[in-house]
Design an enzyme around this catalytic site. Structure first.
Site, PDB file in Angstrom:
ATOM      1  N   TRP A 133      51.532  47.596  53.473  1.00 36.56           N
ATOM      2  CA  TRP A 133      51.797  47.162  54.854  1.00 36.56           C
ATOM      3  C   TRP A 133      52.516  45.817  54.876  1.00 36.56           C
ATOM      4  O   TRP A 133      53.060  45.403  55.865  1.00 36.56           O
ATOM      5  CB  TRP A 133      50.492  47.078  55.666  1.00 36.56           C
ATOM      6  N   ASP A 134      52.518  45.154  53.730  1.00 39.98           N
ATOM      7  CA  ASP A 134      53.172  43.854  53.590  1.00 39.98           C
ATOM      8  C   ASP A 134      54.611  43.899  54.122  1.00 39.98           C
ATOM      9  O   ASP A 134      55.097  42.946  54.723  1.00 39.98           O
ATOM     10  CB  ASP A 134      53.233  43.436  52.113  1.00 39.98           C
ATOM     11  N   GLU A 188      39.745  41.784  53.317  1.00 41.53           N
ATOM     12  CA  GLU A 188      39.146  42.766  52.398  1.00 41.53           C
ATOM     13  C   GLU A 188      37.836  42.261  51.794  1.00 41.53           C
ATOM     14  O   GLU A 188      37.252  42.936  50.951  1.00 41.53           O
ATOM     15  CB  GLU A 188      40.135  43.115  51.286  1.00 41.53           C
ATOM     16  N   LYS A 220      38.921  36.463  53.451  1.00 46.67           N
ATOM     17  CA  LYS A 220      39.981  36.426  52.448  1.00 46.67           C
ATOM     18  C   LYS A 220      41.321  36.050  53.072  1.00 46.67           C
ATOM     19  O   LYS A 220      42.103  35.301  52.505  1.00 46.67           O
ATOM     20  CB  LYS A 220      40.087  37.809  51.809  1.00 46.67           C
ATOM     21  N   GLN A 221      41.603  36.616  54.234  1.00 46.53           N
ATOM     22  CA  GLN A 221      42.937  36.406  54.813  1.00 46.53           C
ATOM     23  C   GLN A 221      42.882  36.562  56.320  1.00 46.53           C
ATOM     24  O   GLN A 221      41.953  37.155  56.860  1.00 46.53           O
ATOM     25  CB  GLN A 221      43.928  37.403  54.222  1.00 46.53           C
TER      26      GLN A 221
HETATM   27  C1  BGC Z   1      45.764  41.991  50.397  1.00 44.45           C
HETATM   28  C2  BGC Z   1      46.412  43.119  51.153  1.00 44.45           C
HETATM   29  C3  BGC Z   1      47.808  43.308  50.611  1.00 44.45           C
HETATM   30  C4  BGC Z   1      47.791  43.503  49.093  1.00 44.45           C
HETATM   31  C5  BGC Z   1      49.174  43.522  48.512  1.00 44.45           C
HETATM   32  C6  BGC Z   1      45.775  42.289  48.914  1.00 44.45           C
HETATM   33  O1  BGC Z   1      45.219  41.219  48.209  1.00 44.45           O
HETATM   34  O2  BGC Z   1      44.432  41.825  50.816  1.00 44.45           O
HETATM   35  O3  BGC Z   1      46.478  42.809  52.523  1.00 44.45           O
HETATM   36  O4  BGC Z   1      48.395  44.421  51.210  1.00 44.45           O
HETATM   37  O5  BGC Z   1      47.114  42.426  48.503  1.00 44.45           O
HETATM   38  O6  BGC Z   1      49.853  42.337  48.778  1.00 44.45           O
END
Ligand code: BGC
Length: 773
Positions: A357-358, A488, A601-602
């Site tokens: 999804w990035d 996550e 985490k984000q």
């Molecule tokens: C992130 C995801 C991301 C993936 C690839 C993961 O660490 O939590 O949001 O899509 O990395 O960049």
């Protein structure tokens, strides 16, 4: 956080060889050209720790899924970017001693990634056990002008000996992936040979059947003059090299130019690959290294004229943004709509090299503003072409016919990810794909995209959400249960605010888009209705019901949106309470402890506020920012950029700056202690956003470009160029004024700090409150 590389506005420089950081540097100094990529592995042998990485865009190996316990719905394979045959190799021997920096003593080591001209250069003096010394200088390019070609200039001086230097450029298919589930070989070498002094190697990936042809030819100069040295062919299974032997005296120099072509079956019929790669390498040799270098450097010069960002007063910030832009531009050029951008680009194996999804959430804005719109459009069409597979995927998981669940990770449209909490639960990716369509149209004004491609995708996404929600009698609302939000560090949560928001918004945007296409392109609309079997009244009524009755968790007393139900049951700690030795927590804590902790985490709620900022007051954004920022560990590279943009939005310029440095220098300073695995390519789009959308305050409001700049204290000047609706504009911002220059295209109105400015002539200057000066 290391400060290992020298600060320079146009280069990344390593001085002194430090084997401890070698794999990190192999990532940092990577090169690519959209068609292929190469970690900064040494040309000559290196027996120390190294991650070899040569990648060809779109070429992958379907690595059989490996899980502890199989669950229905898991995909059969994970598409892994295949570490391809090594084409950069050059063996160097001096009087039979092999050059290997693991064993030789090294002095004056210097490595430079020159971003202005796009080359990697390395120089050093090595001392062998015998005491013999060589001085080496190696420059490498992966041509941006001719993306099938790589070239190396490798020069060796005898510092203190008389004897024989043996130099052997080679192609080697005996390679492996570090990230392989069953330690399988990914490649078979089909053929090696030599034809008119051009050595070739053809290899095929197992199972996926991609064929790739490599062809090399070399030239030698002895003390600057062409030397006719006959080579001997060296070959064994999967390997072909050409040995050049030269007698040298102290002070002599030998320079080898190695030209290599890399062609693949995505672009050529397999039976033509060898002959075409021989032709391609002949073309390269004819241009010579200087010719190839100058067309490559010209490409970069042109590219920087429209994508550069200039920051004055802060060299570390300047280096950071250029590094990010450079990596983005060498990873994806938009020439091929079958390609996409993996989280590590061409710099490592992690994440399989596939699409996440990035792309939609972090990269579309960068390519939209720095390239003509067809580049971002290609990224959207990539998903359009995968719609059939996304519908199949949803059907396989038990959703209604016509609903689409796009994969979390993919190469071909098929799901590759196999951790249930991500594969089945991180469904917010569907929201990002819908949002990217909106974003594209909002930015470019190309609403016809809806009738051509967008609407079909939106209908399928909305059908998914309709099926994914369920009615809760207790709440009297629709709920979305068992999801993983962008954060996550917690799985299987109920009513993740961001996911619910994305779902409801997608339904609404789909209804608006249906109305639009129905009115503006009735014929196309009829075709879409037929193709999708849209039952207008029933489906729209169901969607409206969900939009009006979606449940959103809120923490009333703090006036913030709640990340998910139950979040406040967690012990409320702040990141500031963590000791440095515990961070990043994902490298120090058990997963169990992470899942139960409050730490995020984000960006999650804030990711939603970033997307839908126009719906919320500054006060609401501030309250949510103040609540979530102290709880966020930013252990995803995708996080600090979003926080930085929102910090700018609420006027927290210094916080925005701190988070900007974290995103832009994430890899250069290795904040998350993992750069050895590769660079965080997709988050680099976020770095760009934190400048242009954050400090520049750029938005598109009702079709109009708007800016509301706020610079960090340290910056005297910021300038960036943007493509916008057929124009190219330059924005220059100082602490006191903002200047917009129309570089190309028709006059346009721009809003600066809330005031409308006619941008007709070349330069418009305004002061802080938008008055012309
Ligand atoms: C992130 C995801 C991301 C993936 C690839 C993961 O660490 O939590 O949001 O899509 O990395 O960049």
């Amino acid at each position: 956080m290391k400060k290992y590389y020298k600060i320079d506005e146009w280069s990344v420089i390593e001085e002194g060889f430090n084997p401890r950081y070698h794999e990190e540097s192999e990532s940092i100094f990577s090169l690519g050209n959209g068609h292929m990529g190469q970690r900064a592995n040494f040309e000559e042998k290196y027996s120390g720790k190294t991650l070899q990485g040569t990648y060809v865009a779109g070429v992958y190996y379907p690595d059989k899924t490996r899980v502890g316990w199989w669950k229905n719905g898991y995909p059969e394979y994970f598409a892994k970017v295949a570490n391809a045959p090594n084409w950069i190799g050059i063996t160097v021997k001096v009087n039979d001693e092999e050059l290997d920096l693991h064993y030789c003593k090294t002095k004056d080591f210097r490595r430079e990634l020159n971003m202005k001209q796009g080359y990697l250069e390395r120089s050093f003096i090595a001392t062998f056990k015998s005491g013999n010394q060589v001085r080496v200088n190696a420059r490498r390019i992966l041509s941006m002008a001719d993306d099938e070609i790589g070239a190396i200039r490798y020069s060796v001086d005898s510092v203190n000996f008389n004897g024989v230097i043996e130099i052997t450029p080679f192609l080697d298919g005996n390679i492996f992936n570090r990230d392989a589930n069953y330690d399988e070989k990914f490649w078979d070498v089909l053929d090696t040979g030599i034809n008119d002094n051009k050595a070739y190697l053809k290899a095929r990936t197992r199972k996926s059947g991609f064929e790739v042809g490599f062809c090399m030819t070399s030239e030698i100069l002895f003390n600057g003059s062409p030397a006719e040295i006959k080579s001997e062919t060296l070959t064994w299974p999967g390997y072909i090299g050409q040995i050049f032997k030269c007698k040298v005296s102290r002070g002599d120099n030998i320079t080898l130019f190695k030209y290599v072509s890399v062609l693949d079956s995505l672009n050529y019929k397999p039976e033509l690959i060898v002959s075409r790669s021989i032709q391609a390498v002949a073309r390269a040799r004819k241009k010579k290294f200087e010719g190839l270098f100058s067309e490559h450097a010209n490409y970069w010069e042109e590219s920087w004229t429209h994508s550069d960002i200039i920051i004055k007063g802060d060299p570390a910030a300047q280096q950071g943004i250029r590094f990010n832009i450079f990596q983005l531009n060498q990873t994806y050029t938009g020439r091929d709509e079958r390609l996409n951008i993996g989280p590590k680009g061409f710099t490592g194996e992690k994440y399989g090299g596939s699409t996440y999804w990035d792309t939609e959430a972090f990269l579309i804005p960068f390519y939209l503003s720095t390239e003509p719109s067809k580049v971002a459009r290609n990224l959207l069409i990539y998903r359009y072409k995968h719609l059939g597979k996304a519908i199949e995927n949803a059907l396989k998981l038990g959703y209604n016919q016509g609903a689409a669940l796009y994969p979390m990770v993919t190469m071909t449209g098929e799901e590759c990810h196999n951790e249930w909490e991500i594969t089945f639960e991180e469904i917010h990716r569907n929201g990002a794909i819908a949002f990217a369509i909106y974003h594209y149209i909002n930015y470019t004004g190309e609403s016809e995209y809806l009738a051509e491609y967008g609407l079909e995708v939106l209908i399928a996404l909305s059908r998914f959400w309709r099926h994914r929600v369920n009615w809760s009698d207790v709440k009297g609302k629709y709920v979305i249960l068992g999801v993983t939000g962008p954060n996550e560090y917690e799985n299987n949560v109920n009513n993740n605010w961001y996911t619910n928001k994305m779902a409801a918004w997608t339904l609404k945007y789909t209804i608006d888009s249906i109305e639009y296409v129905m009115n503006e392109s009735p014929l196309a609309y009829q075709k879409i209705v037929k193709k999708t079997r849209l039952k207008y009244e029933a489906e729209i009524a169901a969607w409206k019901d969900i939009i009006g009755n979606m449940y959103f968790p809120i923490l009333e007393e703090r006036g913030v949106f709640l990340q998910q139900e139950g979040y406040m049951d967690k012990e409320q700690h702040m990141v500031s309470e963590l000791s440095l030795s515990e961070r990043p927590i994902n490298q120090h804590w058990s997963w169990d402890r992470i899942l139960r902790s409050v730490f995020i985490k984000q960006a999650d709620v804030l990711q939603g506020l970033f997307c839908f900022e126009h719906e919320y007051s500054t006060d609401i954004i501030r309250r949510n920012f103040d609540f979530y920022e102290p709880r966020t560990v930013h252990e995803s590279s995708l996080s600090p950029c979003i926080h930085s943009i929102l910090a700018s939005r609420i006027g927290e310029a210094e916080k925005a700056y701190e988070l900007y440095l974290r995103t832009s220098r994430l890899d250069l300073d290795d904040y998350n202690n993992e750069v050895d695995e590769g660079l965080h390519i997709t988050s680099m789009g976020g770095t760009w956003m934190s400048i242009v959308l954050g400090f520049g305050g750029m938005r598109v409001k009702e079709g109009m470009l708007s800016l509301s700049p706020s610079l960090p204290k340290k910056w005297n000047f910021l300038s960036f160029n943007i493509h916008f609706r057929g124009r190219i504009l330059n924005v220059g911002i100082t602490g006191k004024s903002t200047q917009v220059s129309l570089l190309k295209g028709d006059p346009i109105q721009v809003e600066i700090n809330g005031k409308l400015i006619n941008c007709r002539q070349l330069k418009i200057q305004t002061n802080d409150i938008g008055q012309n000066i």
